[in-house]
Design a protein around this motif. Structure first.
Motif, PDB file in Angstrom:
ATOM      1  N   GLU A   7      51.593  57.168  57.374  1.00  0.00           N
ATOM      2  CA  GLU A   7      52.523  58.307  57.339  1.00  0.00           C
ATOM      3  C   GLU A   7      51.876  59.461  56.576  1.00  0.00           C
ATOM      4  OE1 GLU A   7      55.441  58.722  58.842  1.00  0.00           O
ATOM      5  OE2 GLU A   7      55.452  56.693  59.686  1.00  0.00           O
ATOM      6  N   VAL A   8      51.703  60.591  57.250  1.00  0.00           N
ATOM      7  CA  VAL A   8      51.041  61.757  56.657  1.00  0.00           C
ATOM      8  C   VAL A   8      52.069  62.883  56.527  1.00  0.00           C
ATOM      9  CG1 VAL A   8      49.212  63.479  56.963  1.00  0.00           C
ATOM     10  CG2 VAL A   8      48.825  61.099  57.671  1.00  0.00           C
ATOM     11  N   ASP A   9      52.231  63.407  55.305  1.00  0.00           N
ATOM     12  CA  ASP A   9      53.127  64.544  55.094  1.00  0.00           C
ATOM     13  C   ASP A   9      52.654  65.722  55.934  1.00  0.00           C
ATOM     14  OD1 ASP A   9      54.708  63.207  53.305  1.00  0.00           O
ATOM     15  OD2 ASP A   9      53.740  64.031  51.521  1.00  0.00           O
ATOM     16  N   GLU A  10      53.591  66.369  56.617  1.00  0.00           N
ATOM     17  CA  GLU A  10      53.223  67.471  57.502  1.00  0.00           C
ATOM     18  C   GLU A  10      52.570  68.624  56.750  1.00  0.00           C
ATOM     19  OE1 GLU A  10      56.517  68.439  60.089  1.00  0.00           O
ATOM     20  OE2 GLU A  10      56.156  66.630  61.286  1.00  0.00           O
ATOM     21  N   GLU A  11      52.867  68.762  55.445  1.00  0.00           N
ATOM     22  CA  GLU A  11      52.239  69.846  54.676  1.00  0.00           C
ATOM     23  C   GLU A  11      50.723  69.643  54.548  1.00  0.00           C
ATOM     24  OE1 GLU A  11      52.915  68.223  50.120  1.00  0.00           O
ATOM     25  OE2 GLU A  11      54.397  69.568  50.997  1.00  0.00           O
ATOM     26  N   LEU A  12      50.243  68.423  54.754  1.00  0.00           N
ATOM     27  CA  LEU A  12      48.800  68.144  54.676  1.00  0.00           C
ATOM     28  C   LEU A  12      48.067  68.402  55.989  1.00  0.00           C
ATOM     29  CD1 LEU A  12      48.821  64.733  52.743  1.00  0.00           C
ATOM     30  CD2 LEU A  12      48.463  67.030  51.797  1.00  0.00           C
ATOM     31  N   LEU A  13      48.813  68.624  57.070  1.00  0.00           N
ATOM     32  CA  LEU A  13      48.192  68.711  58.387  1.00  0.00           C
ATOM     33  C   LEU A  13      47.161  69.825  58.532  1.00  0.00           C
ATOM     34  CD1 LEU A  13      51.131  67.752  60.780  1.00  0.00           C
ATOM     35  CD2 LEU A  13      49.272  66.316  59.902  1.00  0.00           C
ATOM     36  N   PRO A  14      47.404  71.056  58.059  1.00  0.00           N
ATOM     37  CA  PRO A  14      46.368  72.082  58.238  1.00  0.00           C
ATOM     38  C   PRO A  14      45.019  71.695  57.613  1.00  0.00           C
ATOM     39  CG  PRO A  14      48.450  73.112  57.647  1.00  0.00           C
ATOM     40  CD  PRO A  14      48.633  71.623  57.489  1.00  0.00           C
ATOM     41  N   GLU A  15      45.044  71.148  56.402  1.00  0.00           N
ATOM     42  CA  GLU A  15      43.810  70.722  55.744  1.00  0.00           C
ATOM     43  C   GLU A  15      43.206  69.517  56.475  1.00  0.00           C
ATOM     44  OE1 GLU A  15      40.766  70.763  52.787  1.00  0.00           O
ATOM     45  OE2 GLU A  15      42.229  72.257  53.404  1.00  0.00           O
ATOM     46  N   LEU A  16      44.053  68.609  56.912  1.00  0.00           N
ATOM     47  CA  LEU A  16      43.567  67.439  57.652  1.00  0.00           C
ATOM     48  C   LEU A  16      42.882  67.874  58.945  1.00  0.00           C
ATOM     49  CD1 LEU A  16      43.417  64.342  58.048  1.00  0.00           C
ATOM     50  CD2 LEU A  16      45.647  64.512  59.197  1.00  0.00           C
ATOM     51  N   TYR A  17      43.497  68.783  59.686  1.00  0.00           N
ATOM     52  CA  TYR A  17      42.893  69.268  60.930  1.00  0.00           C
ATOM     53  C   TYR A  17      41.519  69.893  60.664  1.00  0.00           C
ATOM     54  CZ  TYR A  17      47.601  68.871  63.036  1.00  0.00           C
ATOM     55  OH  TYR A  17      48.824  68.427  63.496  1.00  0.00           O
ATOM     56  N   ALA A  18      41.427  70.718  59.630  1.00  0.00           N
ATOM     57  CA  ALA A  18      40.159  71.391  59.312  1.00  0.00           C
ATOM     58  C   ALA A  18      39.079  70.376  58.960  1.00  0.00           C
ATOM     59  CB  ALA A  18      40.358  72.388  58.175  1.00  0.00           C
TER      60      ALA A  18
ATOM     61  N   LEU B  49      29.542  55.762  61.768  1.00  0.00           N
ATOM     62  CA  LEU B  49      29.423  56.990  60.980  1.00  0.00           C
ATOM     63  C   LEU B  49      30.647  57.882  61.207  1.00  0.00           C
ATOM     64  CD1 LEU B  49      27.744  58.905  59.168  1.00  0.00           C
ATOM     65  CD2 LEU B  49      26.658  59.748  61.283  1.00  0.00           C
ATOM     66  N   LEU B  50      31.066  58.012  62.460  1.00  0.00           N
ATOM     67  CA  LEU B  50      32.248  58.822  62.773  1.00  0.00           C
ATOM     68  C   LEU B  50      33.492  58.231  62.103  1.00  0.00           C
ATOM     69  CD1 LEU B  50      33.433  61.236  64.316  1.00  0.00           C
ATOM     70  CD2 LEU B  50      33.665  59.730  66.316  1.00  0.00           C
ATOM     71  N   ALA B  51      33.611  56.900  62.090  1.00  0.00           N
ATOM     72  CA  ALA B  51      34.745  56.250  61.423  1.00  0.00           C
ATOM     73  C   ALA B  51      34.731  56.553  59.926  1.00  0.00           C
ATOM     74  CB  ALA B  51      34.703  54.743  61.666  1.00  0.00           C
ATOM     75  N   ALA B  52      33.555  56.471  59.304  1.00  0.00           N
ATOM     76  CA  ALA B  52      33.447  56.761  57.868  1.00  0.00           C
ATOM     77  C   ALA B  52      33.787  58.222  57.587  1.00  0.00           C
ATOM     78  CB  ALA B  52      32.039  56.432  57.368  1.00  0.00           C
ATOM     79  N   ARG B  53      33.350  59.112  58.453  1.00  0.00           N
ATOM     80  CA  ARG B  53      33.642  60.542  58.267  1.00  0.00           C
ATOM     81  C   ARG B  53      35.128  60.841  58.459  1.00  0.00           C
ATOM     82  NH1 ARG B  53      28.161  62.965  61.177  1.00  0.00           N
ATOM     83  NH2 ARG B  53      26.892  62.891  59.257  1.00  0.00           N
ATOM     84  N   ALA B  54      35.765  60.181  59.424  1.00  0.00           N
ATOM     85  CA  ALA B  54      37.203  60.386  59.637  1.00  0.00           C
ATOM     86  C   ALA B  54      37.991  59.881  58.426  1.00  0.00           C
ATOM     87  CB  ALA B  54      37.657  59.666  60.905  1.00  0.00           C
ATOM     88  N   HIS B  55      37.591  58.742  57.893  1.00  0.00           N
ATOM     89  CA  HIS B  55      38.234  58.168  56.705  1.00  0.00           C
ATOM     90  C   HIS B  55      38.088  59.124  55.524  1.00  0.00           C
ATOM     91  CE1 HIS B  55      38.674  55.460  53.227  1.00  0.00           C
ATOM     92  NE2 HIS B  55      39.467  54.764  54.005  1.00  0.00           N
ATOM     93  N   ALA B  56      36.878  59.628  55.305  1.00  0.00           N
ATOM     94  CA  ALA B  56      36.620  60.541  54.189  1.00  0.00           C
ATOM     95  C   ALA B  56      37.373  61.857  54.377  1.00  0.00           C
ATOM     96  CB  ALA B  56      35.118  60.804  54.058  1.00  0.00           C
ATOM     97  N   ALA B  57      37.437  62.357  55.608  1.00  0.00           N
ATOM     98  CA  ALA B  57      38.149  63.613  55.880  1.00  0.00           C
ATOM     99  C   ALA B  57      39.624  63.480  55.523  1.00  0.00           C
ATOM    100  CB  ALA B  57      37.991  64.005  57.350  1.00  0.00           C
ATOM    101  N   ALA B  58      40.218  62.351  55.897  1.00  0.00           N
ATOM    102  CA  ALA B  58      41.634  62.137  55.584  1.00  0.00           C
ATOM    103  C   ALA B  58      41.846  62.058  54.077  1.00  0.00           C
ATOM    104  CB  ALA B  58      42.128  60.861  56.266  1.00  0.00           C
ATOM    105  N   ARG B  59      40.981  61.311  53.400  1.00  0.00           N
ATOM    106  CA  ARG B  59      41.116  61.155  51.945  1.00  0.00           C
ATOM    107  C   ARG B  59      40.976  62.507  51.247  1.00  0.00           C
ATOM    108  NH1 ARG B  59      37.244  60.615  48.683  1.00  0.00           N
ATOM    109  NH2 ARG B  59      35.751  59.826  50.188  1.00  0.00           N
ATOM    110  N   LYS B  60      39.990  63.309  51.668  1.00  0.00           N
ATOM    111  CA  LYS B  60      39.762  64.619  51.043  1.00  0.00           C
ATOM    112  C   LYS B  60      40.890  65.604  51.341  1.00  0.00           C
ATOM    113  CE  LYS B  60      34.754  64.163  50.929  1.00  0.00           C
ATOM    114  NZ  LYS B  60      33.494  64.557  51.569  1.00  0.00           N
ATOM    115  N   ALA B  61      41.617  65.363  52.445  1.00  0.00           N
ATOM    116  CA  ALA B  61      42.760  66.225  52.780  1.00  0.00           C
ATOM    117  C   ALA B  61      44.010  65.829  52.000  1.00  0.00           C
ATOM    118  CB  ALA B  61      43.028  66.170  54.281  1.00  0.00           C
TER     119      ALA B  61
END
Length: 195
Positions: A57-68, A108-120
Motif C-alpha cells: 500500500e503506497v500513500d498517493e502523496e508519494l506517487l510523484p516522487e515514486l514515478y520520477a 539489476l532492474l529488480a534491485a533498482r525498482a526496490h531502491a527507487a521505491a525505498r528512496k521515494a
C-alpha cells in the motif's frame, strides 16, 4: 496521520507480450489434466508477470516522487532479452515458470525498482534478498505435491522477446468474496528502458 489518506496497492513488473503469454497458456493447458489440478488456484493470464518489487500500500502523496525515481531506474537499465523457461515451486504452495536470457539485467532492474521505491519513501524491506525471477502460475491453500507440474514444465522454452519497459501495476484485491475471484491488475505507468 489523516484517516482520509488514500493509498494504492502497487508493484513493479515486467509484463510478457501477448504472443508470449498466449504461448505459455497453450503450454499450461495439459497441466490442468494432472490429478489435483482442480484443487490449485490457477493465476489468470492477466495476472502472469515477473514481479520486480512489491511495494504494498503506497500513500498517493508519494506517487510523484515514486514515478520520477522509477522512471530513472528504467532509463538506467538497457533493454534485454528474456524468455519464459522451465518451472519450479516455492515449497508446496506456489507453482511458477522460470526465466532465461538476460537474468543479470532483470535482477539489476529488480534491485533498482526496490531502491527507487525505498528512496521515494515507500516502506520496503531494508535487506533486498536475492531476486528469483518467476512468474506465478498457481497457488495451493495447503501443502500440495507440485512435482508433476514442475516435471511437465521442465523442457518448456518460450519464445524470446526484448524487454523494453518496466511497468508499475495497481492490484485491486477481490472484495466480493466470490470463490475463485482473482486480483485485478491495471498498469498505472510504464517507462521505457534505456535512454
Amino acid at each position: 496521520m489523516s484517516s482520509s489518506r488514500r493509498s494504492q496497492r502497487l508493484f513493479a513488473a515486467v509484463l510478457p507480450p501477448e504472443p508470449v503469454a498466449d504461448e505459455l497458456a497453450r503450454a499450461l493447458a495439459p497441466l490442468h489434466a494432472i490429478p489435483g489440478a482442480a484443487d490449485l488456484r490457477w493465476t489468470a493470464p492477466a495476472g502472469r508477470h515477473f514481479t520486480l518489487a512489491f511495494l504494498g500500500e503506497v500513500d498517493e502523496e508519494l506517487l510523484p516522487e515514486l514515478y520520477a525515481r522509477m522512471e530513472r531506474a528504467a532509463h538506467r537499465t538497457a533493454p534485454f532479452p528474456l524468455r519464459i523457461s522451465g518451472g519450479g515451486r516455492f515449497d508446496g504452495r506456489a507453482l511458477w515458470a522460470g526465466a532465461a536470457g538476460g537474468l543479470d539485467t532483470l535482477r539489476l532492474l529488480a534491485a533498482r525498482a526496490h531502491a527507487a521505491a525505498r528512496k521515494a519513501g515507500v516502506p520496503m524491506e531494508e535487506e533486498h534478498r536475492r531476486y528469483t525471477p518467476h512468474l506465478t502460475l498457481a497457488r495451493s491453500r495447503g501443502h500440495a505435491d507440485l512435482t508433476p507440474y514442475t516435471t511437465a514444465l521442465e523442457g518448456f522454452q518460450g519464445r524470446e522477446w526484448e524487454v523494453r519497459e518496466m511497468s508499475l501495476v495497481r492490484s485491486r484485491l477481490p472484495a466480493g468474496g466470490v470463490p475463485g475471484e482473482q486480483p485485478r491488475h491495471e498498469v498505472v505507468r510504464a517507462w521505457p528502458l534505456g535512454r
